[in-house]
Design a protein around this motif. Structure first.
Motif, PDB file in Angstrom:
ATOM      1  N   GLN A  81       1.002  -1.235  -0.632  1.00 41.39           N
ATOM      2  CA  GLN A  81       0.162  -0.383   0.239  1.00 41.39           C
ATOM      3  C   GLN A  81       0.518   1.465   0.042  1.00 41.39           C
ATOM      4  O   GLN A  81       2.237   1.177   0.562  1.00 41.39           O
ATOM      5  CB  GLN A  81      -1.009   0.080   0.997  1.00 41.39           C
ATOM      6  CG  GLN A  81      -1.804  -1.206   1.386  1.00 41.39           C
ATOM      7  CD  GLN A  81      -2.421  -1.150   0.152  1.00 41.39           C
ATOM      8  OE1 GLN A  81      -3.538  -0.598  -0.066  1.00 41.39           O
ATOM      9  NE2 GLN A  81      -2.762  -2.603   0.628  1.00 41.39           N
ATOM     10  N   PRO A  82       0.150   2.560  -0.446  1.00 39.17           N
ATOM     11  CA  PRO A  82       0.551   3.499  -0.242  1.00 39.17           C
ATOM     12  C   PRO A  82       0.920   3.780   1.064  1.00 39.17           C
ATOM     13  O   PRO A  82       0.554   3.482   1.727  1.00 39.17           O
ATOM     14  CB  PRO A  82       0.246   4.498  -0.851  1.00 39.17           C
ATOM     15  CG  PRO A  82      -1.197   3.687  -0.799  1.00 39.17           C
ATOM     16  CD  PRO A  82      -1.078   2.606  -0.968  1.00 39.17           C
ATOM     17  N   GLU A  83       1.962   5.125   1.488  1.00 31.85           N
ATOM     18  CA  GLU A  83       2.515   4.889   2.538  1.00 31.85           C
ATOM     19  C   GLU A  83       1.529   6.078   3.398  1.00 31.85           C
ATOM     20  O   GLU A  83       0.846   5.358   4.544  1.00 31.85           O
ATOM     21  CB  GLU A  83       3.521   5.893   3.527  1.00 31.85           C
ATOM     22  CG  GLU A  83       3.960   6.872   2.068  1.00 31.85           C
ATOM     23  CD  GLU A  83       4.064   6.977   0.805  1.00 31.85           C
ATOM     24  OE1 GLU A  83       4.700   8.610   0.636  1.00 31.85           O
ATOM     25  OE2 GLU A  83       4.487   6.188   0.192  1.00 31.85           O
ATOM     26  N   GLN A  84       0.451   5.966   2.990  1.00 31.42           N
ATOM     27  CA  GLN A  84      -1.040   6.546   3.718  1.00 31.42           C
ATOM     28  C   GLN A  84      -1.614   6.271   3.963  1.00 31.42           C
ATOM     29  O   GLN A  84      -2.788   6.314   4.512  1.00 31.42           O
ATOM     30  CB  GLN A  84      -1.360   8.401   2.670  1.00 31.42           C
ATOM     31  CG  GLN A  84      -0.492   9.336   2.871  1.00 31.42           C
ATOM     32  CD  GLN A  84      -1.387  10.369   2.458  1.00 31.42           C
ATOM     33  OE1 GLN A  84      -1.490  11.214   1.405  1.00 31.42           O
ATOM     34  NE2 GLN A  84      -2.541  10.925   3.422  1.00 31.42           N
ATOM     35  N   GLY A  85      -1.786   4.930   3.405  1.00 33.02           N
ATOM     36  CA  GLY A  85      -2.892   3.871   3.868  1.00 33.02           C
ATOM     37  C   GLY A  85      -3.881   3.311   2.247  1.00 33.02           C
ATOM     38  O   GLY A  85      -3.091   4.352   1.334  1.00 33.02           O
ATOM     39  N   ASN A  86      -3.983   2.492   2.721  1.00 30.82           N
ATOM     40  CA  ASN A  86      -5.231   2.433   1.019  1.00 30.82           C
ATOM     41  C   ASN A  86      -6.212   3.329   1.260  1.00 30.82           C
ATOM     42  O   ASN A  86      -6.981   3.746   2.349  1.00 30.82           O
ATOM     43  CB  ASN A  86      -5.722   0.884   1.738  1.00 30.82           C
ATOM     44  CG  ASN A  86      -7.025   0.700   0.359  1.00 30.82           C
ATOM     45  OD1 ASN A  86      -7.907   0.962   0.814  1.00 30.82           O
ATOM     46  ND2 ASN A  86      -6.685  -0.851  -0.018  1.00 30.82           N
ATOM     47  N   ALA A  87      -6.508   3.898  -0.298  1.00 30.74           N
ATOM     48  CA  ALA A  87      -7.027   4.962  -0.410  1.00 30.74           C
ATOM     49  C   ALA A  87      -8.199   4.712  -0.422  1.00 30.74           C
ATOM     50  O   ALA A  87      -9.588   5.893   0.693  1.00 30.74           O
ATOM     51  CB  ALA A  87      -6.322   5.594  -2.061  1.00 30.74           C
TER      52      ALA A  87
END
Length: 472
Positions: free
Chosen positions: A145-151
């Motif tokens: 996942q991207p570092e901000q978390g799952n969109a």
């Protein structure tokens, strides 16, 4: 009778250290041995330094150095007005332990947890079946996942929080492994080692542990019935360079204090005057009708907000979020990527499906009803004693009547089959600990078991401390 004889007669702990080598180390070694073999027990007070020095015919400096070394090793703790006492060894030196050390035969009132109910297990089973049948969600959750978390999960959580009166957008969120992770991430990224953070003088032990682990200077702000005092914070900022302020305005853990709107606005004014970042902990979740205005709504440019499902769904999910201004998002994302690349997505998939399905709302509604019944039971059982609590609080703060001391009450409660936490783990720095204990009313699986534990506490309060505690 000589001065030494009089001093020896008054010392309830009288070591006979080996005079070879540094004497202060020999004193600490004997202290450790006496604690290990049970000669000294948690809460026992050591003799005053001058008294022990006279008894052993050594300098006060030697005893002072020994006590300091013992405190550094986590053997003892010194508090203003309470002297130096043997530390409870079930807790680490930080004073924070994430799970209770309750004996299996003890009724545990030490943990702030969701109330046990078959409804939770039933809902989780249904959710897992639904997720298992949705291959797209499962495959996405199993990928990096991207570092901000799952969109999609950030969008789902933002929708639910907005419906609860906490409006925010998906791109304002960083998903975390629970509230403690969000706390640690914010401190690690936004405060440099050696810089100062401040909080209520009585605050969440996880914050104390995180600041200590990161080598941050942690300052205590005096409190009143509403929590942190703006005037005291302003004076502290004039004396110290503080980078970040940690707040629990809805429901202070442990005291249950809640800030008024005027108090929140006054804190924001101080924060803007001294350029403080504001980290609001919303993990002790409060129903919308009992909630005030969040700090990120009052000062969005400098405020972060922590959310977690730990108190409303399940602590084991380890799913939370950190709301932050756009100006800080790059730093926070980079910090999280350095820690763990990104949070695990499967717990988030479960939590978000819980929210989207509406099952979470029914579970939370049930918990509010059960909590109200348990609070009423607590008030009836402990009638006549001073209790501070929040209508949505999973715990209460019991102020002990004289001559009870918290360390003795906790120990006597344990001997009566009830596990509690005293004030010391919540104290910032060397603040004197009040004579109070936190009572968590949610861990017992039934009201009947809770009532039994509360009745045992009422008996202790009525009888007062044993004579041996008064003589220490």
């Amino acid at each position: 009778m000589t001065v030494q004889d009089r001093a020896r007669a008054r010392c309830h702990w009288l070591p006979e250290p080996d005079r070879k080598g540094p004497l202060y180390k020999a004193l600490v070694d004997q202290l450790a041995g006496d604690i290990a073999d049970g000669s000294l027990k948690p809460g026992d007070r050591l003799p005053p330094q001058r008294l022990l020095a006279d008894a052993l015919q050594v300098t006060v400096g030697t005893v002072t150095r020994a006590y300091r070394e013992a405190e550094r090793r986590g053997l003892v703790e010194a508090r203003i007005g309470s002297g130096t006492r043997v530390r409870a060894q079930q807790a680490p030196a930080s004073g924070f332990r994430h799970l209770s050390a309750a004996d299996q035969n003890s009724i545990d009132l030490s943990l702030s947890t969701p109330i046990e109910t078959p409804l939770r297990q039933q809902q989780l089973s249904a959710l897992m079946e639904r997720l298992a049948s949705n291959s797209d969600v499962v495959l996405t959750a199993l990928n990096y996942q991207p570092e901000q978390g799952n969109a999609a999960q950030r969008a789902s959580l933002a929708r639910w929080l907005s419906a609860q009166g906490l409006p925010m957008a998906a791109d304002e969120l960083v998903l975390t492994d629970g509230g403690q992770h969000a706390d640690f991430l914010a401190l690690q990224v936004l405060v440099r080692p050696g810089e100062a953070v401040a909080s209520d003088a009585l605050t969440y032990p996880g914050m104390i542990a995180a600041a200590r682990q990161l080598g941050l200077k942690h300052l205590a702000v005096p409190m009143d019935a509403q929590g942190m005092r703006p005037d005291a914070l302003d004076r502290l900022c004039q004396q110290q360079r503080i980078r970040l302020l940690y707040l629990m305005p809805e429901h202070n853990n442990p005291t249950g204090a809640q800030m008024s709107q005027a108090r929140r606005e006054a804190i924001v004014a101080v924060a803007r005057r001294h350029d403080l970042l504001l980290l609001e902990d919303g993990v002790q979740y409060v129903a919308p009708e009992h909630r005030g205005q969040a700090f990120y709504q009052l000062a969005p440019e400098r405020s972060l907000y922590i959310f977690s499902v730990s108190k409303i769904l399940a602590g084991g999910l380890r799913f939370g979020a950190l709301r932050a201004p756009a100006s800080l998002m790059t730093q926070l994302g980079a910090g999280l990527r350095a820690q763990c690349w990104a949070t695990a997505s499967l717990p988030g998939a479960i939590a978000c499906e819980w929210f989207e399905s509406g099952m979470a709302d029914s579970l939370i509604a049930w918990q509010w009803q059960e909590l109200a019944a348990r609070q009423q039971l607590m008030l009836e059982c402990l009638q006549g004693y001073e209790l501070n609590y929040h209508p949505c609080g999973l715990h209460a703060w019991l102020l002990l009547p004289d001559p009870w001391r918290a360390v003795d009450f906790v120990q006597q409660a344990a001997e009566s089959g009830v596990t509690l936490i005293g004030a010391e783990p919540f104290c910032v720095g060397s603040q004197p600990a009040p004579q109070a204990v936190r009572i968590c009313i949610t861990p017992p699986p039934t009201r009947e078991l809770l009532q039994l534990a509360l009745q045992r506490l009422k008996t202790l309060l009525n009888e007062g401390p044993p004579m041996k505690a008064l003589l220490v």
